[in-house]
Write a protein that holds these residues in place. Structure first.
Motif, PDB file in Angstrom:
ATOM      1  N   ALA A  14       0.820  -1.123  -0.147  1.00  0.00           N
ATOM      2  CA  ALA A  14      -0.006  -0.130  -0.045  1.00  0.00           C
ATOM      3  C   ALA A  14       0.935   1.284   0.245  1.00  0.00           C
ATOM      4  O   ALA A  14       0.463   2.337  -0.474  1.00  0.00           O
ATOM      5  CB  ALA A  14      -1.018   0.149   1.068  1.00  0.00           C
ATOM      6  N   LEU A  15       2.029   1.165   0.754  1.00  0.00           N
ATOM      7  CA  LEU A  15       2.807   2.549   0.805  1.00  0.00           C
ATOM      8  C   LEU A  15       3.900   2.471  -0.219  1.00  0.00           C
ATOM      9  O   LEU A  15       4.537   3.319  -0.410  1.00  0.00           O
ATOM     10  CB  LEU A  15       3.405   2.303   2.251  1.00  0.00           C
ATOM     11  CG  LEU A  15       2.407   2.549   3.413  1.00  0.00           C
ATOM     12  CD1 LEU A  15       3.228   2.343   4.781  1.00  0.00           C
ATOM     13  CD2 LEU A  15       1.600   3.877   3.071  1.00  0.00           C
ATOM     14  N   ALA A  16       4.223   1.415  -0.754  1.00  0.00           N
ATOM     15  CA  ALA A  16       5.541   1.391  -1.817  1.00  0.00           C
ATOM     16  C   ALA A  16       5.303   2.511  -2.888  1.00  0.00           C
ATOM     17  O   ALA A  16       6.332   3.227  -3.288  1.00  0.00           O
ATOM     18  CB  ALA A  16       5.641   0.204  -2.186  1.00  0.00           C
ATOM     19  N   PRO A  17       4.276   2.300  -3.541  1.00  0.00           N
ATOM     20  CA  PRO A  17       4.119   3.414  -4.678  1.00  0.00           C
ATOM     21  C   PRO A  17       4.003   5.025  -4.229  1.00  0.00           C
ATOM     22  O   PRO A  17       4.835   5.766  -4.986  1.00  0.00           O
ATOM     23  CB  PRO A  17       2.661   3.114  -5.205  1.00  0.00           C
ATOM     24  CG  PRO A  17       2.237   1.601  -4.715  1.00  0.00           C
ATOM     25  CD  PRO A  17       2.781   1.474  -3.400  1.00  0.00           C
ATOM     26  N   SER A  18       3.830   4.941  -3.178  1.00  0.00           N
ATOM     27  CA  SER A  18       3.767   6.490  -2.370  1.00  0.00           C
ATOM     28  C   SER A  18       5.402   6.774  -2.273  1.00  0.00           C
ATOM     29  O   SER A  18       5.884   7.965  -2.608  1.00  0.00           O
ATOM     30  CB  SER A  18       3.039   6.569  -1.210  1.00  0.00           C
ATOM     31  OG  SER A  18       1.684   6.545  -1.242  1.00  0.00           O
ATOM     32  N   ALA A  19       6.173   5.967  -1.736  1.00  0.00           N
ATOM     33  CA  ALA A  19       7.549   6.057  -1.797  1.00  0.00           C
ATOM     34  C   ALA A  19       8.266   6.462  -3.030  1.00  0.00           C
ATOM     35  O   ALA A  19       9.019   7.376  -3.248  1.00  0.00           O
ATOM     36  CB  ALA A  19       8.173   4.906  -1.064  1.00  0.00           C
ATOM     37  N   VAL A  20       7.824   5.654  -4.111  1.00  0.00           N
ATOM     38  CA  VAL A  20       8.373   5.762  -5.385  1.00  0.00           C
ATOM     39  C   VAL A  20       8.012   7.320  -6.090  1.00  0.00           C
ATOM     40  O   VAL A  20       8.845   7.946  -6.442  1.00  0.00           O
ATOM     41  CB  VAL A  20       8.018   4.687  -6.349  1.00  0.00           C
ATOM     42  CG1 VAL A  20       8.365   5.074  -7.981  1.00  0.00           C
ATOM     43  CG2 VAL A  20       8.473   3.397  -5.871  1.00  0.00           C
ATOM     44  N   VAL A  21       6.600   7.674  -5.744  1.00  0.00           N
ATOM     45  CA  VAL A  21       6.188   8.913  -6.283  1.00  0.00           C
ATOM     46  C   VAL A  21       6.974   9.874  -5.594  1.00  0.00           C
ATOM     47  O   VAL A  21       7.180  10.932  -6.193  1.00  0.00           O
ATOM     48  CB  VAL A  21       4.699   9.193  -6.048  1.00  0.00           C
ATOM     49  CG1 VAL A  21       4.232  10.543  -6.443  1.00  0.00           C
ATOM     50  CG2 VAL A  21       3.829   8.085  -6.706  1.00  0.00           C
TER      51      VAL A  21
ATOM     52  N   LEU B  68       3.591  14.219 -10.438  1.00  0.00           N
ATOM     53  CA  LEU B  68       2.518  13.711 -11.554  1.00  0.00           C
ATOM     54  C   LEU B  68       3.028  12.430 -12.497  1.00  0.00           C
ATOM     55  O   LEU B  68       2.390  11.599 -12.622  1.00  0.00           O
ATOM     56  CB  LEU B  68       2.046  14.840 -12.428  1.00  0.00           C
ATOM     57  CG  LEU B  68       1.260  15.946 -11.678  1.00  0.00           C
ATOM     58  CD1 LEU B  68       1.066  17.168 -12.671  1.00  0.00           C
ATOM     59  CD2 LEU B  68      -0.255  15.338 -11.268  1.00  0.00           C
ATOM     60  N   ALA B  69       4.421  12.629 -12.779  1.00  0.00           N
ATOM     61  CA  ALA B  69       4.747  11.684 -13.605  1.00  0.00           C
ATOM     62  C   ALA B  69       4.991  10.214 -12.734  1.00  0.00           C
ATOM     63  O   ALA B  69       4.789   9.261 -13.213  1.00  0.00           O
ATOM     64  CB  ALA B  69       6.388  12.084 -13.965  1.00  0.00           C
ATOM     65  N   GLY B  70       5.384  10.282 -11.434  1.00  0.00           N
ATOM     66  CA  GLY B  70       5.301   9.384 -10.519  1.00  0.00           C
ATOM     67  C   GLY B  70       3.925   8.585 -10.383  1.00  0.00           C
ATOM     68  O   GLY B  70       3.958   7.409 -10.348  1.00  0.00           O
ATOM     69  N   LEU B  71       3.001   9.387 -10.309  1.00  0.00           N
ATOM     70  CA  LEU B  71       1.586   8.768 -10.170  1.00  0.00           C
ATOM     71  C   LEU B  71       1.236   7.916 -11.223  1.00  0.00           C
ATOM     72  O   LEU B  71       0.682   7.079 -11.129  1.00  0.00           O
ATOM     73  CB  LEU B  71       0.615  10.034  -9.968  1.00  0.00           C
ATOM     74  CG  LEU B  71       0.428  10.758  -8.846  1.00  0.00           C
ATOM     75  CD1 LEU B  71      -0.429  11.640  -8.779  1.00  0.00           C
ATOM     76  CD2 LEU B  71       0.077   9.901  -7.502  1.00  0.00           C
ATOM     77  N   HIS B  72       1.654   8.577 -12.737  1.00  0.00           N
ATOM     78  CA  HIS B  72       1.531   7.777 -13.732  1.00  0.00           C
ATOM     79  C   HIS B  72       2.133   6.628 -13.935  1.00  0.00           C
ATOM     80  O   HIS B  72       1.725   5.663 -14.066  1.00  0.00           O
ATOM     81  CB  HIS B  72       1.463   8.605 -15.060  1.00  0.00           C
ATOM     82  CG  HIS B  72       0.517   9.747 -15.149  1.00  0.00           C
ATOM     83  ND1 HIS B  72      -0.684   9.382 -16.137  1.00  0.00           N
ATOM     84  CD2 HIS B  72       0.197  10.915 -14.853  1.00  0.00           C
ATOM     85  CE1 HIS B  72      -1.515  10.402 -15.971  1.00  0.00           C
ATOM     86  NE2 HIS B  72      -0.820  11.309 -15.416  1.00  0.00           N
ATOM     87  N   ILE B  73       3.673   6.760 -13.516  1.00  0.00           N
ATOM     88  CA  ILE B  73       4.345   5.531 -13.586  1.00  0.00           C
ATOM     89  C   ILE B  73       3.930   4.173 -12.709  1.00  0.00           C
ATOM     90  O   ILE B  73       4.009   3.384 -13.217  1.00  0.00           O
ATOM     91  CB  ILE B  73       5.752   6.082 -13.580  1.00  0.00           C
ATOM     92  CG1 ILE B  73       6.265   6.787 -14.709  1.00  0.00           C
ATOM     93  CG2 ILE B  73       6.704   4.851 -13.407  1.00  0.00           C
ATOM     94  CD1 ILE B  73       7.569   7.536 -14.408  1.00  0.00           C
ATOM     95  N   THR B  74       3.473   4.703 -11.466  1.00  0.00           N
ATOM     96  CA  THR B  74       3.293   3.685 -10.477  1.00  0.00           C
ATOM     97  C   THR B  74       1.732   3.406 -10.554  1.00  0.00           C
ATOM     98  O   THR B  74       1.267   2.392  -9.796  1.00  0.00           O
ATOM     99  CB  THR B  74       3.677   4.192  -9.003  1.00  0.00           C
ATOM    100  OG1 THR B  74       2.679   5.400  -8.863  1.00  0.00           O
ATOM    101  CG2 THR B  74       4.810   4.539  -8.967  1.00  0.00           C
ATOM    102  N   ARG B  75       1.089   4.134 -11.312  1.00  0.00           N
ATOM    103  CA  ARG B  75      -0.586   3.880 -11.523  1.00  0.00           C
ATOM    104  C   ARG B  75      -1.067   3.939 -10.049  1.00  0.00           C
ATOM    105  O   ARG B  75      -1.732   3.260  -9.544  1.00  0.00           O
ATOM    106  CB  ARG B  75      -0.904   2.605 -12.029  1.00  0.00           C
ATOM    107  CG  ARG B  75      -0.195   2.426 -13.429  1.00  0.00           C
ATOM    108  CD  ARG B  75      -0.634   3.484 -14.464  1.00  0.00           C
ATOM    109  NE  ARG B  75      -1.963   3.360 -14.377  1.00  0.00           N
ATOM    110  CZ  ARG B  75      -2.551   4.305 -15.425  1.00  0.00           C
ATOM    111  NH1 ARG B  75      -1.638   5.430 -15.707  1.00  0.00           N
ATOM    112  NH2 ARG B  75      -3.890   4.539 -15.555  1.00  0.00           N
TER     113      ARG B  75
END
Length: 490
Positions: free
Chosen positions: A410-417, A454-461
């Protein structure tokens, strides 16, 4: 409805933040750090004193399935009675407190704060009803009016040479405005409040005993270390830590406070509708982390520019404190969700215990660190906040079982963004080692951070991508409506 409630709560926080920044920047250039430290000390004492009012909190109205006249009048009666006792006690003790800190003006400051706390008591039941109804538009209007009056009064009196007492007069002006606006825009006829009543006092105490104790511990953790700092070192040290904390609290004001103001009623609504609580919990963590982590770390990265722009060059010593506090703040996300979730599930006792344990641990660490100065107190957050995070996860897991793997997912995508959001500003600062303009550097970094985010949101979906798409469509529709309106007028 929940999305609209969050948007309205966020709007209120944005407006309050703008006003708060205006006050912060203006007063920082009018008063000395020592004078601001004295005002911070007075406000801290008043906050701790009036937090006892939460033992008879009007928020018990939010959890009730129906609100009747007895519940309303009992709520107001208890609020006024408790506030009167606190105000009298604070007034009588004001002289002793002023002598303890060696600041005679603190006595009058606390007297004004006592009157302000008593005045705003009449607004508490109305605010609770508005929150229960998810009427965050009305709340935003009320609180924005209060912030404007309080802020304008503080700045004006500071400019006229009133010194630290300007904050107390601002507090009183805001309390009068809050009481007036709440009674004016109450969704319930005022006559249902006015007759004294104590028939529901057991229900109020049953709900408020844990919440009040939890809030008391929270306020003690926030204020007592600063009070110790002011007594053992100087009022300037208090001002330095407080203003650094205020700058680091900007993401909290924008994101966390908006969430918290509508979290309990929204989560309670989810529980009543039988929704998947684990999914809701992870969704909340994902949303908050993807907003909060990039913002908090950006404050630390841009600390020199932010301090110079907001506080001025005389506050340069705050830069390392801001950086330390902003880095440690990444551990705060889970803790902010725990209380509203447990309250919504009906586990008031566990909500209290979670807050009590984490806050006592944090307060002990901060108080011990305050003996060694501002930097040590800031560094101690790297111990206090992770402990609070662990306690939060432990208590939630008792009622919402989840796996560690699911939590990481749940948290990993937020870290990438967050990494994407920081990449641009870090590159800019590396290439521009001696920036000519703090404001220009900050603006350019903010734009680069937004693009990376915004780029991170799109890349990680990332799940929050849906919210940005909704906001984009809404903005485009409003723009099209405006364009058609202008075309028709031409």
């Amino acid at each position: 409805m929940v999305r609209r409630a969050y948007l309205m709560a966020s709007l209120e926080q944005y407006l309050a933040l703008i006003i708060s920044f205006a006050v912060l920047a203006s007063v920082a250039r009018i008063l000395t750090p020592g004078e601001i430290g004295e005002a911070v000390t007075g406000l801290a004492i008043a906050v701790v004193a009036f937090s006892t009012r939460e033992f008879v909190t009007a928020e018990f109205l939010i959890q009730r399935h129906a609100i009747d006249r007895a519940a309303l009048s009992t709520s107001l009666t208890l609020q006024v009675l408790c506030s009167t006792v606190v105000a009298l006690t604070l007034g009588l003790a004001s002289g002793v407190i002023a002598r303890f800190y060696g600041t005679p003006d603190l006595s009058f400051f606390l007297l004004l704060a006592a009157i302000a706390g008593l005045t705003e008591a009449v607004a508490q039941p109305v605010v609770a009803i508005l929150r229960r109804n998810l009427s965050f538009g009305a709340l935003a209007g009320i609180r924005t009016g209060v912030s404007l009056v309080s802020g304008a009064t503080t700045i004006l009196l500071a400019a006229l040479g009133f010194g630290p007492i300007s904050f107390a007069w601002g507090m009183l002006a805001g309390a009068v405005m809050l009481a007036g606006l709440s009674l004016t825009f109450s969704p319930v006829p005022i006559r249902q409040f006015l007759r004294p009543n104590l028939t529901r006092w057991r229900e109020v105490l049953a709900f408020g005993v844990f919440k009040g104790a939890a809030l008391m511990v929270e306020r003690i953790q926030e204020t007592v270390p600063q009070l110790i700092l002011g007594r053992l070192t100087s009022m300037t040290s208090v001002a330095l830590y407080n203003r650094s904390n205020a700058l680091c609290g900007v993401p909290d004001r924008i994101i966390m406070s908006a969430f918290y103001s509508m979290a309990f009623p929204a989560l309670a609504n989810s529980v009543r509708e039988g929704q998947d609580i684990e999914k809701t919990y992870f969704g909340v963590l994902a949303y908050l982390s993807v907003l909060y982590w990039p913002a908090a770390l950006m404050v630390g990265l841009m600390a020199p520019e932010i301090v110079l722009i907001v506080l001025g060059p005389q506050w340069e010593a705050a830069v390392p404190v801001v950086r330390i506090l902003s880095l440690s703040a990444v551990f705060w996300v889970p803790a902010i969700v725990t209380g509203p979730l447990l309250l919504a599930l009906g586990h008031n006792r566990d909500s209290f215990l979670a807050s009590l344990i984490s806050r006592v641990l944090a307060a002990s660490i901060l108080c011990a660190a305050s003996l060694y100065g501002v930097i040590a107190m800031a560094l101690s957050q790297f111990i206090a906040l992770p402990l609070q995070m662990v306690v939060a996860f432990a208590f939630v897991h008792r009622h919402v079982p989840f796996s560690f793997r699911a939590l990481i997912s749940a948290l990993a995508p937020s870290a990438v963004v967050t990494l994407f959001a920081l990449a641009g500003p870090i590159a800019l600062l590396a290439l521009n080692e001696q920036p000519q303009s703090a404001l220009l550097t900050f603006a350019a970094s903010a734009v680069l951070s937004a693009i990376g985010w915004l780029a991170g949101l799109h890349i990680t979906r990332h799940p929050f991508l849906v919210e940005t798409q909704i906001a984009f469509r809404l903005g485009r529709n409003r723009f099209d409506q405006l364009r058609r309106f202008l075309a028709a007028g031409a």
